[in-house]
Each structure stands twice: as structure tokens, then as C-alpha cells.
Motif scaffolding. Structure first.
Motif, PDB file in Angstrom:
ATOM      1  N   ILE A   1      -0.992   5.397 -31.258  1.00 24.24           N
ATOM      2  CA  ILE A   1      -0.264   6.497 -30.326  1.00 24.24           C
ATOM      3  C   ILE A   1      -0.954   7.268 -29.796  1.00 24.24           C
ATOM      4  CG2 ILE A   1       1.655   8.360 -30.919  1.00 24.24           C
ATOM      5  CD1 ILE A   1       2.749   6.897 -33.516  1.00 24.24           C
ATOM      6  N   GLY A   2      -2.259   7.935 -30.006  1.00 21.72           N
ATOM      7  CA  GLY A   2      -2.951   8.794 -29.262  1.00 21.72           C
ATOM      8  C   GLY A   2      -3.607   7.899 -28.016  1.00 21.72           C
ATOM      9  N   ALA A   3      -3.683   6.481 -28.426  1.00 25.83           N
ATOM     10  CA  ALA A   3      -4.283   6.138 -27.085  1.00 25.83           C
ATOM     11  C   ALA A   3      -3.335   6.004 -26.185  1.00 25.83           C
ATOM     12  CB  ALA A   3      -4.813   4.759 -27.617  1.00 25.83           C
ATOM     13  N   GLY A   4      -2.060   5.427 -26.371  1.00 27.66           N
ATOM     14  CA  GLY A   4      -0.988   5.332 -25.446  1.00 27.66           C
ATOM     15  C   GLY A   4      -0.587   6.643 -24.963  1.00 27.66           C
ATOM     16  N   LEU A   5      -0.673   7.841 -25.390  1.00 25.01           N
ATOM     17  CA  LEU A   5      -0.196   9.044 -25.118  1.00 25.01           C
ATOM     18  C   LEU A   5      -1.410   9.471 -23.994  1.00 25.01           C
ATOM     19  CD1 LEU A   5       1.097  10.825 -27.739  1.00 25.01           C
ATOM     20  CD2 LEU A   5       2.365  10.182 -25.910  1.00 25.01           C
ATOM     21  N   ALA A   6      -2.792   9.138 -24.364  1.00 26.40           N
ATOM     22  CA  ALA A   6      -3.800   9.344 -23.312  1.00 26.40           C
ATOM     23  C   ALA A   6      -3.691   8.535 -22.038  1.00 26.40           C
ATOM     24  CB  ALA A   6      -5.200   9.119 -23.918  1.00 26.40           C
ATOM     25  N   TRP A   7      -3.308   7.181 -22.078  1.00 32.86           N
ATOM     26  CA  TRP A   7      -3.226   6.386 -20.896  1.00 32.86           C
ATOM     27  C   TRP A   7      -2.169   7.092 -19.867  1.00 32.86           C
ATOM     28  CZ3 TRP A   7       1.012   3.232 -19.069  1.00 32.86           C
ATOM     29  CH2 TRP A   7       0.357   2.511 -18.171  1.00 32.86           C
ATOM     30  N   VAL A   8      -0.844   7.540 -20.637  1.00 32.82           N
ATOM     31  CA  VAL A   8       0.138   7.920 -19.854  1.00 32.82           C
ATOM     32  C   VAL A   8      -0.238   9.377 -19.092  1.00 32.82           C
ATOM     33  CG1 VAL A   8       2.434   9.017 -20.081  1.00 32.82           C
ATOM     34  CG2 VAL A   8       1.863   6.903 -21.351  1.00 32.82           C
ATOM     35  N   ALA A   9      -0.822  10.364 -20.157  1.00 34.18           N
ATOM     36  CA  ALA A   9      -1.447  11.317 -19.400  1.00 34.18           C
ATOM     37  C   ALA A   9      -2.677  11.299 -18.553  1.00 34.18           C
ATOM     38  CB  ALA A   9      -2.212  12.272 -20.474  1.00 34.18           C
ATOM     39  N   ARG A  10      -3.274  10.183 -18.531  1.00 30.80           N
ATOM     40  CA  ARG A  10      -4.364   9.956 -17.508  1.00 30.80           C
ATOM     41  C   ARG A  10      -3.593   9.471 -16.079  1.00 30.80           C
ATOM     42  NH1 ARG A  10      -7.592   7.514 -21.505  1.00 30.80           N
ATOM     43  NH2 ARG A  10      -6.677   5.505 -21.002  1.00 30.80           N
ATOM     44  N   GLY A  11      -2.416   8.776 -16.295  1.00 29.49           N
ATOM     45  CA  GLY A  11      -1.695   8.385 -15.079  1.00 29.49           C
ATOM     46  C   GLY A  11      -1.077   9.651 -14.353  1.00 29.49           C
ATOM     47  N   ILE A  12      -0.396  10.606 -15.107  1.00 34.98           N
ATOM     48  CA  ILE A  12       0.315  11.667 -14.716  1.00 34.98           C
ATOM     49  C   ILE A  12      -0.755  12.445 -13.951  1.00 34.98           C
ATOM     50  CG2 ILE A  12       1.447  13.600 -15.461  1.00 34.98           C
ATOM     51  CD1 ILE A  12       2.612  11.970 -17.500  1.00 34.98           C
ATOM     52  N   GLY A  13      -1.949  12.796 -14.692  1.00 38.51           N
ATOM     53  CA  GLY A  13      -3.093  13.369 -14.020  1.00 38.51           C
ATOM     54  C   GLY A  13      -3.523  12.952 -12.605  1.00 38.51           C
ATOM     55  N   ALA A  14      -3.599  11.762 -12.706  1.00 39.88           N
ATOM     56  CA  ALA A  14      -3.999  11.290 -11.356  1.00 39.88           C
ATOM     57  C   ALA A  14      -2.850  11.456 -10.157  1.00 39.88           C
ATOM     58  CB  ALA A  14      -4.076   9.622 -11.332  1.00 39.88           C
ATOM     59  N   GLY A  15      -1.720  11.481 -10.637  1.00 35.58           N
ATOM     60  CA  GLY A  15      -0.629  11.896  -9.570  1.00 35.58           C
ATOM     61  C   GLY A  15      -0.650  13.186  -9.186  1.00 35.58           C
ATOM     62  N   LEU A  16      -0.703  14.163 -10.230  1.00 38.78           N
ATOM     63  CA  LEU A  16      -0.716  15.547  -9.913  1.00 38.78           C
ATOM     64  C   LEU A  16      -1.996  15.759  -8.879  1.00 38.78           C
ATOM     65  CD1 LEU A  16       0.180  16.908 -13.353  1.00 38.78           C
ATOM     66  CD2 LEU A  16       1.571  16.682 -11.209  1.00 38.78           C
ATOM     67  N   ALA A  17      -3.161  15.179  -9.151  1.00 37.43           N
ATOM     68  CA  ALA A  17      -4.380  15.330  -8.461  1.00 37.43           C
ATOM     69  C   ALA A  17      -4.153  15.065  -6.840  1.00 37.43           C
ATOM     70  CB  ALA A  17      -5.500  14.771  -8.861  1.00 37.43           C
ATOM     71  N   TRP A  18      -3.517  13.918  -6.547  1.00 39.28           N
ATOM     72  CA  TRP A  18      -3.278  13.569  -5.185  1.00 39.28           C
ATOM     73  C   TRP A  18      -2.191  14.425  -4.597  1.00 39.28           C
ATOM     74  CZ3 TRP A  18       1.401  12.235  -2.702  1.00 39.28           C
ATOM     75  CH2 TRP A  18       1.037  11.521  -1.546  1.00 39.28           C
ATOM     76  N   GLY A  19      -1.251  14.932  -5.422  1.00 46.39           N
ATOM     77  CA  GLY A  19      -0.248  15.939  -4.687  1.00 46.39           C
ATOM     78  C   GLY A  19      -1.144  17.275  -4.492  1.00 46.39           C
ATOM     79  N   TYR A  20      -2.053  17.609  -5.166  1.00 42.06           N
ATOM     80  CA  TYR A  20      -2.739  18.808  -4.991  1.00 42.06           C
ATOM     81  C   TYR A  20      -3.737  18.699  -3.769  1.00 42.06           C
ATOM     82  CZ  TYR A  20      -5.873  22.500  -5.812  1.00 42.06           C
ATOM     83  OH  TYR A  20      -6.921  23.772  -5.347  1.00 42.06           O
ATOM     84  N   ALA A  21      -4.243  17.298  -3.655  1.00 45.34           N
ATOM     85  CA  ALA A  21      -5.235  17.160  -2.787  1.00 45.34           C
ATOM     86  C   ALA A  21      -4.527  17.012  -1.297  1.00 45.34           C
ATOM     87  CB  ALA A  21      -6.173  16.045  -2.851  1.00 45.34           C
ATOM     88  N   ARG A  22      -3.391  16.493  -1.143  1.00 46.29           N
ATOM     89  CA  ARG A  22      -2.664  15.968   0.079  1.00 46.29           C
ATOM     90  C   ARG A  22      -1.516  16.998   0.493  1.00 46.29           C
ATOM     91  NH1 ARG A  22      -6.597  12.651   2.002  1.00 46.29           N
ATOM     92  NH2 ARG A  22      -7.165  11.066   0.357  1.00 46.29           N
TER      93      ARG A  22
END
Length: 383
Positions: free
Chosen positions: A125-146
Motif C-alpha cells: 500500500i505504501g508503494a502505491g501511495l508513493a507512486w500516486v504522490a509522485r504523480g501529483i507532485g510532478a503536476g503541481l511542480a509544472w503548474g508552479y513553474a508555468r
């Protein structure tokens, strides 16, 4: 006692006056008359106390100590040793077998596998949540930069312009207010302080210093007058009283006290000699009146009677008792031997004769076949 102590070394005597010599003899006589009965009573009490301690108190204390141990200590020791300790060991064994062993089995064979399974599921479960969190973090980083960064830069440029305008207005207003405060408040206040308040303060300070000087002179004169009045009316009479009355009286009282102390010491030692002589006289009298007759009766009467009773009664009775005991021991030994023979016959009748002991085979060849230095039994050197 004081009589048994070593005498102190003689001290060099100071020169004495006629007053000490006149006081010494009557004081020593009176003190000796008063101290001798007290010393004799004291020695009697000491001897009585030692006798009471040796004869009554010490045996009574030992008996009470033994009774206390028998009543309070030994029952608790027996209770602890023969009841509580075995009961505690039994309860510990029962607790181990009924609680600890089942709990250990439950932990080892139930809880440990279950915990391992839950840990494996939690890691997945922790590995799945970490994958989802990495995806959400990548989206937030693109919105912050652009998106957020350009908007923030524009807002900061507008705020810097407004700040510059407001700073220019504030500097102008501050200069006008500072000029008004300086020429409307500070300059008039300095003129008032320099030409009005400072002269008035100097005048008040000069008046205060003069008043303080006058008061100090008045107080100094009054103090000098009181000093001389106190010196003449109190100090000089007290000094004369101390020098011409109290010091001589104190010296006389010191001489009297010293003589009384020395008289008490001499009287106490003399009373010790007197008490020792009286004690020895009473001890000798007691020995000749009571101890010697008792000793003579014990040696001359009781000892021959005891020897006669021992030779005529006790020794024959002891010999008879020893012969009876010897005969009894022989009878018991014969009975034990008969019982042993009967038991051996019964065992032989029921189980048969015992097997003879078998001789074990010896590893070395017997007789002349033993190993010697001149012959060999190995396969290589055998003739």
C-alpha cells in the motif's frame, strides 16, 4: 577509678599570694568533709551497678534476646523457608506453564506470521501511495513553474512601483514635519532651559548647599556636646568602677574558684583512697565471715561426701548401666544379623542363587604370549 590513673606531670607553679595560702587550708578541709561521703556512695553505686549488670541485666538480656528470637524471628524464618518459598516456587512454575508458555507459543506461531503478513500488505500500500504522490507532485511542480511564477513576477513589479511612489511622498512629508518641529518646539525649549531654568536651578543649589552646611555645623556641635556629656557622666565612672572595683573583686573570686576546684580534685582523690581502703576492709570481712567458712565446708565436708557417694553409688550404677547397654547392643546386633540371614535365605529361595561374576577378556595375551622387547607381533617384522 582515679587511683588507677597515672599521675599527671607536675606543672611549674606560679608565685602565690597570702590570700591564696589563707584560703587553701580551710577550703580543702571543708571540701574533704563534704566529698568523702559522696565518693564512698559513688563507689558503692559503681560496684553495685557492675554486680547488677553482670549477675542480673546481662543474663536477663540474653534470655530476652533468645525469647525474642524464638517468638518473633524463628517462626517467620520457618514460615518463609518452609511455606512461602515452596509456595512461591510452585506459583512461579504454574504461572510459567499456564501463562508464559502459551503466550510464547501464541507470539511465535500466531502473532509473528500475522505481523509479517500485515507488514507485507502495508509495504505494498505504501508503494502505491508513493507512486500516486509522485504523480501529483510532478503536476503541481509544472503548474508552479508555468503559471504561478509569471503571475508572481508581474504582481511584484506592480508592488515595487507603488512602493517607490509612496516612499517619495513620505520623504517630502517627513522633511516638512521635521522643520516645523525644530522651529516650533525644540528652539523655544532650548532658549527657556538656557535663560530661565538653568539660573533658577543654580540659585536653588547654592541655597541648598548653604542650608546643608548650617545643619552640619549644628549637628557637629550637638554631637561634640553629647560626646563629652556621655564621656563624663557614663564612660569615666564605668571605667573607674571596672578598674578599681570589678577587676580586684574578679581576681579574688578567681583565686577562690581555683582553690575550690583544686580542693575538690584533692578531696576526690583522697576520698578514692579512703573508699578503696573501706572497700578492701569490707571485702576482707566478707571473705572471712562468709567465703572462707563456705570454702572450708565445701572442701572438708561436701567434697568427701561427694567422693563417697560417687564411689559407693554412682560408679556401680554407671557400670550396671554400661553392662545393660552393652548387652542390649549385642542383642540388637544378633537380631539384625538373624533378620539379614532370613532375608538372604528368602531371596535365595524366591530368585535362586545369584550368578557368579564373569571374568572379562583381557586385551593383552596372558602368560608367555605377552609382548617383550625381544619379539614383535606386527605383520611386517614377524618371523
Amino acid at each position: 577509678m582515679d587511683l588507677e590513673k597515672p599521675s599527671p606531670q607536675p606543672q611549674p607553679q606560679q608565685p602565690e599570694g597570702c590570700l591564696a595560702v589563707a584560703i587553701r587550708i580551710p577550703v580543702r578541709i571543708v571540701v574533704l568533709v563534704l566529698v568523702v561521703p559522696v565518693r564512698m556512695v559513688w563507689d558503692a553505686l559503681v560496684v553495685g551497678g557492675r554486680l547488677l549488670n553482670d549477675v542480673v541485666l546481662r543474663p536477663l538480656g540474653r534470655a530476652l534476646l533468645w525469647v525474642g528470637r524464638a517468638v518473633f524471628v524463628w517462626p517467620f524464618v520457618g514460615l518463609w523457608r518452609y511455606l512461602l518459598v515452596p509456595l512461591g516456587k510452585g506459583l512461579g512454575w504454574l504461572g510459567n506453564m499456564l501463562v508464559l508458555v502459551p503466550l510464547g507459543w501464541l507470539y511465535r506461531y500466531v502473532l509473528t506470521p500475522l505481523g509479517h503478513a500485515l507488514a507485507w500488505v502495508a509495504r505494498g500500500i505504501g508503494a502505491g501511495l508513493a507512486w500516486v504522490a509522485r504523480g501529483i507532485g510532478a503536476g503541481l511542480a509544472w503548474g508552479y513553474a508555468r503559471v504561478l511564477t509569471p503571475v508572481g513576477h508581474g504582481v511584484m513589479w506592480v508592488l515595487r512601483g507603488l512602493g517607490a511612489v509612496l516612499a517619495a511622498l513620505g520623504a517630502g512629508i517627513y522633511g516638512v514635519v521635521a522643520w516645523l518641529v525644530r522651529y516650533l518646539l525644540v528652539v523655544p525649549a532650548m532658549w527657556v532651559f538656557e535663560w530661565v531654568l538653568a539660573p533658577v536651578g543654580r540659585a536653588v543649589t547654592w541655597c541648598a548647599r548653604g542650608l546643608v552646611w548650617c545643619l552640619s555645623m549644628i549637628v557637629t556641635g550637638v554631637g561634640i556636646a553629647l560626646y563629652w556629656i556621655t564621656r563624663v557622666l557614663l564612660v569615666l565612672p564605668a571605667l573607674a568602677l571596672w578598674r578599681w572595683i570589678l577587676v580586684p573583686v574578679g581576681r579574688v573570686l578567681a583565686v577562690i574558684g581555683r582553690e575550690i576546684g583544686e580542693a575538690l580534685g584533692h578531696a576526690w582523690r583522697i576520698a578514692g583512697y579512703v573508699s578503696l581502703a573501706v572497700g578492701r576492709f569490707l571485702g576482707t570481712l566478707f571473705r572471712w565471715i562468709f567465703v572462707e567458712p563456705v570454702r572450708w565446708a565445701y572442701r572438708s565436708v561436701l567434697t568427701p561426701v561427694g567422693h563417697a557417694v560417687r564411689d559407693a553409688v554412682l560408679r556401680p550404677v554407671a557400670e550396671a548401666a554400661r553392662s545393660v547397654g552393652r548387652a542390649t547392643r549385642q542383642s540388637l546386633a544378633a537380631a539384625r544379623e538373624s533378620v539379614r540371614q532370613a532375608r538372604a535365605d528368602f531371596r535365595r529361595m524366591v530368585f535362586g542363587e545369584p550368578r557368579p561374576p564373569q571374568v572379562a577378556e583381557r586385551r593383552e595375551p596372558p602368560g608367555g604370549e605377552t609382548r617383550t622387547l625381544g619379539s614383535s607381533t606386527t605383520a611386517l617384522t614377524k618371523d
